[in-house]
Design an enzyme around this catalytic site. Structure first.
Site, PDB file in Angstrom:
ATOM      1  N   ASN A  54      54.879  72.759  14.238  1.00 19.44           N
ATOM      2  CA  ASN A  54      54.152  72.555  14.537  1.00 19.44           C
ATOM      3  C   ASN A  54      52.464  73.141  14.517  1.00 19.44           C
ATOM      4  OD1 ASN A  54      55.990  71.025  13.082  1.00 19.44           O
ATOM      5  ND2 ASN A  54      54.927  68.872  14.732  1.00 19.44           N
ATOM      6  N   ASP A  98      58.818  59.439  16.956  1.00 21.45           N
ATOM      7  CA  ASP A  98      59.206  59.497  18.740  1.00 21.45           C
ATOM      8  C   ASP A  98      58.900  58.650  19.176  1.00 21.45           C
ATOM      9  OD1 ASP A  98      58.879  61.169  20.546  1.00 21.45           O
ATOM     10  OD2 ASP A  98      57.069  61.762  20.446  1.00 21.45           O
ATOM     11  N   GLY A 129      54.279  71.959  19.182  1.00 18.07           N
ATOM     12  CA  GLY A 129      53.296  72.890  20.275  1.00 18.07           C
ATOM     13  C   GLY A 129      53.258  74.323  19.881  1.00 18.07           C
ATOM     14  N   GLY A 145      49.088  71.710  22.122  1.00 18.02           N
ATOM     15  CA  GLY A 145      47.666  72.015  22.775  1.00 18.02           C
ATOM     16  C   GLY A 145      47.436  73.494  23.305  1.00 18.02           C
ATOM     17  N   ASP A 159      53.120  62.635  12.112  1.00 15.56           N
ATOM     18  CA  ASP A 159      53.745  62.742  12.873  1.00 15.56           C
ATOM     19  C   ASP A 159      53.813  61.999  14.042  1.00 15.56           C
ATOM     20  OD1 ASP A 159      53.900  65.282  14.079  1.00 15.56           O
ATOM     21  OD2 ASP A 159      52.390  65.810  14.900  1.00 15.56           O
ATOM     22  N   HIS A 160      55.098  62.540  14.908  1.00 15.78           N
ATOM     23  CA  HIS A 160      54.623  61.661  16.369  1.00 15.78           C
ATOM     24  C   HIS A 160      54.378  59.842  15.788  1.00 15.78           C
ATOM     25  CE1 HIS A 160      54.892  64.547  18.784  1.00 15.78           C
ATOM     26  NE2 HIS A 160      54.323  65.360  18.420  1.00 15.78           N
ATOM     27  N   GLU A 206      63.220  63.011  18.458  1.00 17.26           N
ATOM     28  CA  GLU A 206      62.524  64.348  19.486  1.00 17.26           C
ATOM     29  C   GLU A 206      63.459  64.357  20.754  1.00 17.26           C
ATOM     30  OE1 GLU A 206      58.027  65.147  19.713  1.00 17.26           O
ATOM     31  OE2 GLU A 206      58.869  65.217  22.061  1.00 17.26           O
TER      32      GLU A 206
HETATM   33  P1  13P Z   1      49.740  72.499  18.530  1.00 13.61           P
HETATM   34  O1  13P Z   1      49.154  71.731  19.713  1.00 13.61           O
HETATM   35  O2  13P Z   1      50.463  73.503  19.272  1.00 13.61           O
HETATM   36  O3  13P Z   1      49.108  73.508  17.427  1.00 13.61           O
HETATM   37  O4  13P Z   1      50.617  71.772  18.262  1.00 13.61           O
HETATM   38  C1  13P Z   1      50.611  70.868  17.881  1.00 13.61           C
HETATM   39  C2  13P Z   1      52.429  70.011  17.162  1.00 13.61           C
HETATM   40  O5  13P Z   1      53.480  70.377  18.012  1.00 13.61           O
HETATM   41  C3  13P Z   1      51.859  68.715  16.453  1.00 13.61           C
HETATM   42  O6  13P Z   1      53.165  67.854  16.522  1.00 13.61           O
END
Ligand code: 13P
Length: 290
Positions: A239, A103, A218, A190, A81-82, A133
Site C-alpha cells: 500500500n 479492518d 504504510g 503517513g 482500503d480500511h 488486518e
Molecule cells: P503510506 O501512507 O505509507 O503511503 O501508506 C498508505 C497505506 O497504507 C494505505 O492503506
C-alpha cells in the site's frame, strides 16, 4: 481490464514480486496510477480508503476507478482500503469493487475473527476478495495548524504485543478464510519521521504460518532494500499513497514558483499527474523487480 485481487496476488506470490496498491483520491492520481501501470505493463491495485471520504466519497470515485480499470491494458483490481463496517464493505461490493479490506485490527482477536468471517462470507458469495488486518500499523499524520501526531516502536514496551504474531495469523486465516492479510512489523502510515526499522524476519515467519499473500501498509517511504527483503519474505501487496501524494504537491509548489505568463489550473493538474506518475513508476519498478 478489471481483475480480482485474489488472482492478481496469486501470481505475485508464485513469482515473488509485489503489486502496488495506490490510493486514487483525485482524477489526477487515478490517471497517474493507471498510466504508470500501463507503461510498465504490470498489474495494479486502485484503492479507495474510507478515511479519504472527506476528499471524495466512495460513491463518487467508484465509477471513475472502475471506468479506468476496465479500459486499462493491464489487470486492475479495484479495492476498498480500511473498510470499517459491514455496511461499508457491502456498499463497496454493490458498487463493483473487486476486493474489500475489512479492518477490525483495533478490536480484540475474537471479534476481529468473527466480524471478518461475516464479510468473507458475503464477499466470496459475490466473487469479491477480502483483505483483513492483524496487529497494529503505526500512523503519523500531519495535522494542519497542529504539527504532527504519530506513534512508533518507541512508544511501546513490548513490540510482540502490537506486531503480528505468526501463530495468531495462522489461526486467523484458518478461521476467516481471508484472501490476504495486512501485517504489522514496523511500517508507518503517513510520513516517516524517523528511519523505518522493520522486523522483516517476522514477515517470513508469518508467511510460513499463514500461507497466504501478505500486505504491507504504510508502504511509501520504505527503502528499496527493505522492499526487496519484504517481498522475498512474503509481502505481495504494498500500500503506497503518502509519498506519491507528496510528489504531486512538491511538483505543483515548484511549478508555482516559476515565472509563467499566465497561471492556469489545468496546467497544475497536468503537472501533479505527471509527478505522481513518475513516483508511482519508480515504486512499481522496485515492487515488480524490474
Ligand atoms: P503510506 O501512507 O505509507 O503511503 O501508506 C498508505 C497505506 O497504507 C494505505 O492503506
Amino acid at each position: 481490464m478489471l481483475a480480482n485481487l485474489k488472482d492478481v496476488l496469486a501470481d505475485a506470490k508464485a513469482r515473488k514480486y509485489a503489486v502496488g496498491a495506490f490510493n486514487g483520491t483525485t482524477l489526477e492520481s487515478v490517471r497517474a496510477i493507471i498510466a504508470a501501470a500501463e507503461e510498465l505493463g504490470c498489474p495494479v491495485i486502485l484503492q479507495h480508503a474510507q478515511s479519504h471520504d472527506n476528499i471524495i466519497d466512495m460513491h463518487e470515485i467508484a465509477p471513475l476507478m472502475l471506468h479506468y480499470a476496465k479500459r486499462a491494458s493491464v489487470p486492475v483490481a479495484v479495492h476498498l482500503d480500511h473498510g470499517s463496517s459491514y455496511e461499508r464493505c457491502v456498499q463497496a461490493i454493490r458498487l463493483g469493487f473487486t476486493s474489500v479490506m475489512y479492518d477490525a485490527s483495533g478490536k480484540d482477536f475474537d471479534t476481529n475473527v468473527a466480524q471478518t468471517a461475516e464479510i468473507v462470507k458475503i464477499a466470496h458469495a459475490s466473487g469479491v476478495s477480502v483483505e483483513a488486518e492483524l496487529g497494529h500499523v503505526f500512523t503519523s499524520k500531519v495535522v494542519v495548524g497542529e504539527g504532527t501526531t504519530a506513534d512508533s516502536a518507541d512508544d511501546y514496551n513490548n513490540l510482540d504485543d502490537i506486531y503480528t504474531d505468526p501463530d495468531m495469523a495462522r489461526r486467523f486465516v484458518d478461521a476467516t478464510g481471508v484472501d490476504c492479510l495486512a501485517v504489522a512489523f514496523g511500517t508507518v502510515h503517513g510520513v516517516y519521521l524517523t528511519e523505518p526499522r522493520l522486523d522483516l524476519d517476522r514477515v517470513s515467519k508469518i508467511r510460513d504460518a499463514a500461507g497466504i499473500p501478505l500486505v504491507m501498509h504504510g508502504g511509501s517511504g520504505v527503502s528499496d532494500a527493505d522492499y526487496r527483503v519484504a517481498i522475498q519474505n512474503g509481502i505481495c501487496k504494498i500500500n503506497y499513497y503518502t509519498y506519491m501524494n507528496k510528489a504531486g504537491g512538491e511538483a505543483v509548489k515548484q511549478y508555482l514558483t516559476a515565472d509563467h505568463a499566465a497561471l492556469f489550473f489545468d496546467a497544475i493538474s497536468l503537472c501533479a499527474t505527471s509527478a505522481m506518475k513518475a513516483d508511482v513508476l519508480r515504486a512499481m519498478r522496485v515492487f515488480a523487480g524490474k
